[in-house]
Design an enzyme around this catalytic site. Structure first.
Site, PDB file in Angstrom:
ATOM      1  N   ARG A 186       2.397  -2.327   6.473  1.00 45.16           N
ATOM      2  CA  ARG A 186       3.234  -1.356   7.287  1.00 45.16           C
ATOM      3  C   ARG A 186       4.287  -1.744   7.955  1.00 45.16           C
ATOM      4  O   ARG A 186       5.366  -1.112   8.012  1.00 45.16           O
ATOM      5  CB  ARG A 186       2.601  -0.205   8.155  1.00 45.16           C
ATOM      6  CG  ARG A 186       1.577   0.706   7.062  1.00 45.16           C
ATOM      7  CD  ARG A 186       0.375   1.286   7.703  1.00 45.16           C
ATOM      8  NE  ARG A 186      -0.532   0.525   8.065  1.00 45.16           N
ATOM      9  CZ  ARG A 186      -1.856   1.093   8.743  1.00 45.16           C
ATOM     10  NH1 ARG A 186      -1.729   2.131   9.287  1.00 45.16           N
ATOM     11  NH2 ARG A 186      -2.572   0.010   9.141  1.00 45.16           N
ATOM     12  N   THR A 236     -23.052  -6.858 -11.746  1.00 47.10           N
ATOM     13  CA  THR A 236     -22.333  -5.699 -11.403  1.00 47.10           C
ATOM     14  C   THR A 236     -20.929  -6.065 -11.243  1.00 47.10           C
ATOM     15  O   THR A 236     -19.809  -5.561 -12.050  1.00 47.10           O
ATOM     16  CB  THR A 236     -22.971  -4.774 -10.345  1.00 47.10           C
ATOM     17  OG1 THR A 236     -23.988  -4.143 -10.998  1.00 47.10           O
ATOM     18  CG2 THR A 236     -21.728  -3.349 -10.232  1.00 47.10           C
ATOM     19  N   LYS A 283     -12.010  -6.292  -2.779  1.00 50.82           N
ATOM     20  CA  LYS A 283     -13.323  -6.502  -1.765  1.00 50.82           C
ATOM     21  C   LYS A 283     -14.543  -6.264  -2.454  1.00 50.82           C
ATOM     22  O   LYS A 283     -15.432  -5.246  -2.260  1.00 50.82           O
ATOM     23  CB  LYS A 283     -13.267  -5.660  -0.533  1.00 50.82           C
ATOM     24  CG  LYS A 283     -11.811  -5.966   0.282  1.00 50.82           C
ATOM     25  CD  LYS A 283     -11.959  -5.391   1.832  1.00 50.82           C
ATOM     26  CE  LYS A 283     -10.956  -5.650   2.626  1.00 50.82           C
ATOM     27  NZ  LYS A 283      -9.342  -5.101   2.205  1.00 50.82           N
ATOM     28  N   PHE A 284     -14.561  -6.880  -3.636  1.00 52.53           N
ATOM     29  CA  PHE A 284     -16.080  -6.785  -4.414  1.00 52.53           C
ATOM     30  C   PHE A 284     -17.268  -6.989  -3.581  1.00 52.53           C
ATOM     31  O   PHE A 284     -17.099  -8.139  -2.828  1.00 52.53           O
ATOM     32  CB  PHE A 284     -15.986  -7.866  -5.510  1.00 52.53           C
ATOM     33  CG  PHE A 284     -15.073  -7.725  -6.654  1.00 52.53           C
ATOM     34  CD1 PHE A 284     -15.223  -6.323  -7.555  1.00 52.53           C
ATOM     35  CD2 PHE A 284     -13.730  -7.968  -6.820  1.00 52.53           C
ATOM     36  CE1 PHE A 284     -14.273  -6.325  -8.778  1.00 52.53           C
ATOM     37  CE2 PHE A 284     -12.830  -7.812  -7.821  1.00 52.53           C
ATOM     38  CZ  PHE A 284     -13.115  -6.986  -8.710  1.00 52.53           C
ATOM     39  N   ASP A 315     -21.577  -6.648  -4.512  1.00 57.92           N
ATOM     40  CA  ASP A 315     -22.576  -5.882  -5.389  1.00 57.92           C
ATOM     41  C   ASP A 315     -23.320  -7.199  -5.846  1.00 57.92           C
ATOM     42  O   ASP A 315     -23.243  -8.321  -5.448  1.00 57.92           O
ATOM     43  CB  ASP A 315     -22.040  -5.059  -6.317  1.00 57.92           C
ATOM     44  CG  ASP A 315     -22.851  -3.692  -6.573  1.00 57.92           C
ATOM     45  OD1 ASP A 315     -24.129  -4.191  -6.638  1.00 57.92           O
ATOM     46  OD2 ASP A 315     -22.457  -2.696  -6.713  1.00 57.92           O
ATOM     47  N   ILE A 316     -24.375  -6.741  -6.767  1.00 58.08           N
ATOM     48  CA  ILE A 316     -25.018  -7.732  -7.284  1.00 58.08           C
ATOM     49  C   ILE A 316     -23.956  -8.443  -8.381  1.00 58.08           C
ATOM     50  O   ILE A 316     -23.131  -7.864  -8.696  1.00 58.08           O
ATOM     51  CB  ILE A 316     -26.525  -7.225  -8.242  1.00 58.08           C
ATOM     52  CG1 ILE A 316     -25.853  -6.181  -9.009  1.00 58.08           C
ATOM     53  CG2 ILE A 316     -27.544  -6.852  -7.079  1.00 58.08           C
ATOM     54  CD1 ILE A 316     -27.010  -5.760  -9.947  1.00 58.08           C
ATOM     55  N   ASP A 366      -6.542  -6.720  -3.680  1.00 59.50           N
ATOM     56  CA  ASP A 366      -7.543  -6.640  -2.388  1.00 59.50           C
ATOM     57  C   ASP A 366      -8.681  -5.504  -2.835  1.00 59.50           C
ATOM     58  O   ASP A 366      -8.764  -4.616  -2.228  1.00 59.50           O
ATOM     59  CB  ASP A 366      -6.653  -6.133  -1.303  1.00 59.50           C
ATOM     60  CG  ASP A 366      -7.146  -6.034  -0.154  1.00 59.50           C
ATOM     61  OD1 ASP A 366      -8.555  -6.568  -0.018  1.00 59.50           O
ATOM     62  OD2 ASP A 366      -6.860  -5.605   1.122  1.00 59.50           O
ATOM     63  N   ASP A 406       0.796  -1.198  -0.128  1.00 56.49           N
ATOM     64  CA  ASP A 406       0.152   0.054   0.097  1.00 56.49           C
ATOM     65  C   ASP A 406       0.929   1.329  -0.087  1.00 56.49           C
ATOM     66  O   ASP A 406       0.905   1.914   0.968  1.00 56.49           O
ATOM     67  CB  ASP A 406      -0.983  -0.108   1.379  1.00 56.49           C
ATOM     68  CG  ASP A 406      -1.741  -1.225   0.983  1.00 56.49           C
ATOM     69  OD1 ASP A 406      -2.099  -1.831   0.024  1.00 56.49           O
ATOM     70  OD2 ASP A 406      -2.182  -1.862   2.150  1.00 56.49           O
ATOM     71  N   LYS A 457      -0.006  -8.179  -2.474  1.00 54.67           N
ATOM     72  CA  LYS A 457      -1.229  -7.658  -2.393  1.00 54.67           C
ATOM     73  C   LYS A 457      -1.184  -5.981  -2.943  1.00 54.67           C
ATOM     74  O   LYS A 457      -0.524  -5.349  -2.181  1.00 54.67           O
ATOM     75  CB  LYS A 457      -1.981  -7.958  -1.080  1.00 54.67           C
ATOM     76  CG  LYS A 457      -3.288  -7.559  -0.899  1.00 54.67           C
ATOM     77  CD  LYS A 457      -3.717  -7.783   0.442  1.00 54.67           C
ATOM     78  CE  LYS A 457      -3.375  -6.694   1.223  1.00 54.67           C
ATOM     79  NZ  LYS A 457      -4.082  -5.513   1.326  1.00 54.67           N
ATOM     80  N   THR A 458      -2.261  -5.840  -3.616  1.00 52.14           N
ATOM     81  CA  THR A 458      -2.242  -4.431  -4.163  1.00 52.14           C
ATOM     82  C   THR A 458      -3.715  -3.828  -3.874  1.00 52.14           C
ATOM     83  O   THR A 458      -4.790  -4.633  -3.514  1.00 52.14           O
ATOM     84  CB  THR A 458      -2.216  -4.344  -5.526  1.00 52.14           C
ATOM     85  OG1 THR A 458      -3.233  -5.274  -6.224  1.00 52.14           O
ATOM     86  CG2 THR A 458      -0.764  -4.753  -6.039  1.00 52.14           C
ATOM     87  N   HIS A 459      -3.825  -2.473  -3.637  1.00 51.11           N
ATOM     88  CA  HIS A 459      -4.983  -1.706  -3.989  1.00 51.11           C
ATOM     89  C   HIS A 459      -4.915  -0.802  -4.964  1.00 51.11           C
ATOM     90  O   HIS A 459      -4.352   0.189  -4.720  1.00 51.11           O
ATOM     91  CB  HIS A 459      -5.234  -1.040  -2.198  1.00 51.11           C
ATOM     92  CG  HIS A 459      -5.819  -1.816  -1.442  1.00 51.11           C
ATOM     93  ND1 HIS A 459      -7.050  -2.492  -1.240  1.00 51.11           N
ATOM     94  CD2 HIS A 459      -5.076  -2.067  -0.053  1.00 51.11           C
ATOM     95  CE1 HIS A 459      -7.302  -2.924   0.062  1.00 51.11           C
ATOM     96  NE2 HIS A 459      -6.093  -2.833   0.577  1.00 51.11           N
TER      97      HIS A 459
HETATM   98  O1  6AU Z   1      -0.348  -4.283   7.545  1.00 50.32           O
HETATM   99  P1  6AU Z   1      -1.215  -3.192   7.245  1.00 50.32           P
HETATM  100  O2  6AU Z   1      -1.974  -2.695   8.394  1.00 50.32           O
HETATM  101  O3  6AU Z   1      -0.396  -1.840   6.963  1.00 50.32           O
HETATM  102  O4  6AU Z   1      -2.165  -3.382   5.953  1.00 50.32           O
HETATM  103  C1  6AU Z   1      -3.135  -4.546   6.166  1.00 50.32           C
HETATM  104  C2  6AU Z   1      -3.588  -4.465   4.924  1.00 50.32           C
HETATM  105  C3  6AU Z   1      -4.437  -3.500   4.124  1.00 50.32           C
HETATM  106  C4  6AU Z   1      -5.899  -3.810   4.636  1.00 50.32           C
HETATM  107  O5  6AU Z   1      -6.863  -3.360   3.537  1.00 50.32           O
HETATM  108  C5  6AU Z   1      -5.933  -5.185   4.479  1.00 50.32           C
HETATM  109  O6  6AU Z   1      -4.503  -5.805   4.679  1.00 50.32           O
HETATM  110  N1  6AU Z   1      -6.745  -5.816   5.237  1.00 50.32           N
HETATM  111  C6  6AU Z   1      -7.710  -6.859   4.656  1.00 50.32           C
HETATM  112  C7  6AU Z   1      -7.679  -7.461   3.580  1.00 50.32           C
HETATM  113  C8  6AU Z   1      -6.548  -7.982   2.728  1.00 50.32           C
HETATM  114  O7  6AU Z   1      -8.553  -7.996   3.026  1.00 50.32           O
HETATM  115  C9  6AU Z   1      -8.796  -7.432   5.677  1.00 50.32           C
HETATM  116  C10 6AU Z   1      -8.755  -6.999   6.788  1.00 50.32           C
HETATM  117  O8  6AU Z   1      -9.423  -7.829   7.899  1.00 50.32           O
HETATM  118  N2  6AU Z   1      -7.509  -6.379   7.440  1.00 50.32           N
HETATM  119  C11 6AU Z   1      -6.612  -5.807   6.673  1.00 50.32           C
HETATM  120  O9  6AU Z   1      -6.003  -4.760   7.268  1.00 50.32           O
HETATM  121  O10 6AU Z   1      -4.462  -3.286   2.788  1.00 50.32           O
END
Ligand code: 6AU
EC number: 4.1.1.23
Length: 394
Positions: free
Chosen positions: A363, A110, A103-104, A106-107, A101, A44, A66-68
């Site tokens: 982080r 969509t 997190k879809f 919706d219906i 990541d 992130d 993992k990306t956002h």
């Molecule tokens: O280690 P962090 O706290 O810097 O980052 C955690 C990452 C973030 C959140 O969006 C994600 O994990 N996350 C998720 C996911 C992966 O779906 C679910 C959750 O319950 N808690 C969480 O932190 O990108």
């Protein structure tokens, strides 16, 4: 809750390869053994450039990145040369899977479009994505259906160029050109990689208005496409073959955040949806191991009129990825939260004690002064937690 630990908790990742119902899960278990890693980096960061540099540096220590994509400035949406394609090249180079990541929720109709089309075209570059299934199980089967359709199409992709006649392609409005490509997609080969209307060399001309359009079928995984990527990463991680083209879903069954509203009833519905869609669902994002779990364990008072899922519990071999993972600062026993609701556990607590498989760390690694060295430290800790679990339950 049954006092006997589920068989999948005692087995090695190598042993779980065979009994996985999803090819990408089998592959991931093998990759984990090859790299001795059960670490996912949650990348992130602010800018796409930073993301690519981090993926390249930390790649050797991780099995999943993992990306956002929607929090990254400068994300380039070009399908063959953009950020997704560059990440895919780095994934091949270092041997990791990409997990968007998203997190879809919706219906079904969509989410199908959000997953396979739109600006980001998540399915093109992310091996794995996740879904919050508050909208109901139907969205999982809808996403599975969309992934299946994409999988049938992907061995061959259409490149369209206008070879004869006027006006030229560059004179079409973008939208018109897109419509034409869509029209052409309808006659693109779907089965066994062969064209429905047979052609000799993979090229076929068809008349569209006054313009002759030539299609070239090119394997989507062709090395030629990778050459357009500036990272220059045509290199492939030597320890294992490239990942299969199948896509996989993780169901968001439990969250790490304080006050999370996902209760036992919701988690039980996630377990049922996973058992019903094994061809597409790889496992869960969860805070505990859910393999073999029953309604009695999660929501005893919930009357859902369905017991079928419980009978399948023994066969469960889902993979569990767990965020909210951090090592405590020197001299302290437990990691602190982030002041914004995130709650942290150590890799040992998550993987050894709670029985999850992959530790997701953001982080904890990104903000370290030396992220690659810190990623290695997390890799060792998470792998040790997995070994300790096996020893403890042997
Ligand atoms: O280690 P962090 O706290 O810097 O980052 C955690 C990452 C973030 C959140 O969006 C994600 O994990 N996350 C998720 C996911 C992966 O779906 C679910 C959750 O319950 N808690 C969480 O932190 O990108």
């Amino acid at each position: 809750m049954s006092t006997t630990p589920h068989w999948s908790l005692k087995q090695s990742f190598a042993e779980r390869v065979e009994s996985s119902s999803h090819p990408l899960t089998s592959y991931l278990f093998r990759l984990m053994e090859v790299k001795q890693s059960n670490l996912c980096l949650s990348a992130d960061v602010e800018h796409a450039r930073e993301l690519l540099a981090l993926a390249d540096q930390v790649g050797p220590s991780i099995v999943v990145l993992k990306t956002h994509y929607d929090l990254i400035t400068g994300w380039d949406y070009q399908p063959h040369t953009g950020t997704g394609a560059k990440l895919a090249a780095l994934a091949r180079k270092h041997g990791f899977l990409i997990f968007e990541d998203r997190k879809f929720v919706d219906i079904g109709s969509t989410v199908q479009k959000q997953y396979t089309a739109g600006t980001a075209c998540v399915i093109e570059w992310a091996h794995i994505t996740n879904a919050d299934i508050h909208a109901g199980e139907a969205m999982v089967s809808a996403m599975a259906q969309a992934a299946q359709k994409w999988r049938e199409r992907v061995p061959y992709e259409v490149k369209t160029s206008v070879s004869v006649g006027t006006p030229g392609a560059d004179q079409f409005a973008d939208e018109e050109a897109e419509d034409r490509v869509e029209e052409l997609r309808k006659i693109v080969p779907r089965e066994n990689g062969t064209s429905r209307e047979k052609d000799t060399d993979g090229r076929k001309g068809s008349i569209v208005s006054v313009t002759t359009v030539t299609q070239t079928y090119e394997p989507a995984d062709s090395p030629r496409l990778a050459k357009t990527i500036s990272e220059g990463d045509e290199t492939v991680f030597p320890g294992i073959e490239e990942a299969p083209l199948e896509r996989g879903l993780l169901i968001l069954a439990q969250m790490s955040s304080k006050g999370c509203l996902m209760d036992g009833k919701y988690t039980w519905e996630c377990v049922k949806a996973a058992r019903k869609n094994k061809d597409f669902v790889m496992g869960y994002v969860a805070q505990q191991n859910l393999n073999g779990i029953t309604k009695q364990d999660l929501a005893p008072a919930y009357d859902d009129h369905e017991s079928a899922a419980e009978e399948e519990a023994q066969a469960d071999n889902f993979i569990h990825m767990t965020p909210g993972c951090k090592l405590p600062p020197p001299g302290e026993e437990a990691p602190q939260g982030d002041g914004l609701g995130q709650q942290y556990n150590t890799p040992d607590n998550l993987v050894n004690i709670k029985g999850t498989d992959i530790a997701i760390v953001g982080r904890g690694i990104i903000t370290a002064s030396d992220p690659p060295a810190e990623a290695e430290r997390y890799r060792r800790k998470a792998w040790k937690a997995y070994q300790d679990r096996r020893e403890r339950l042997a």
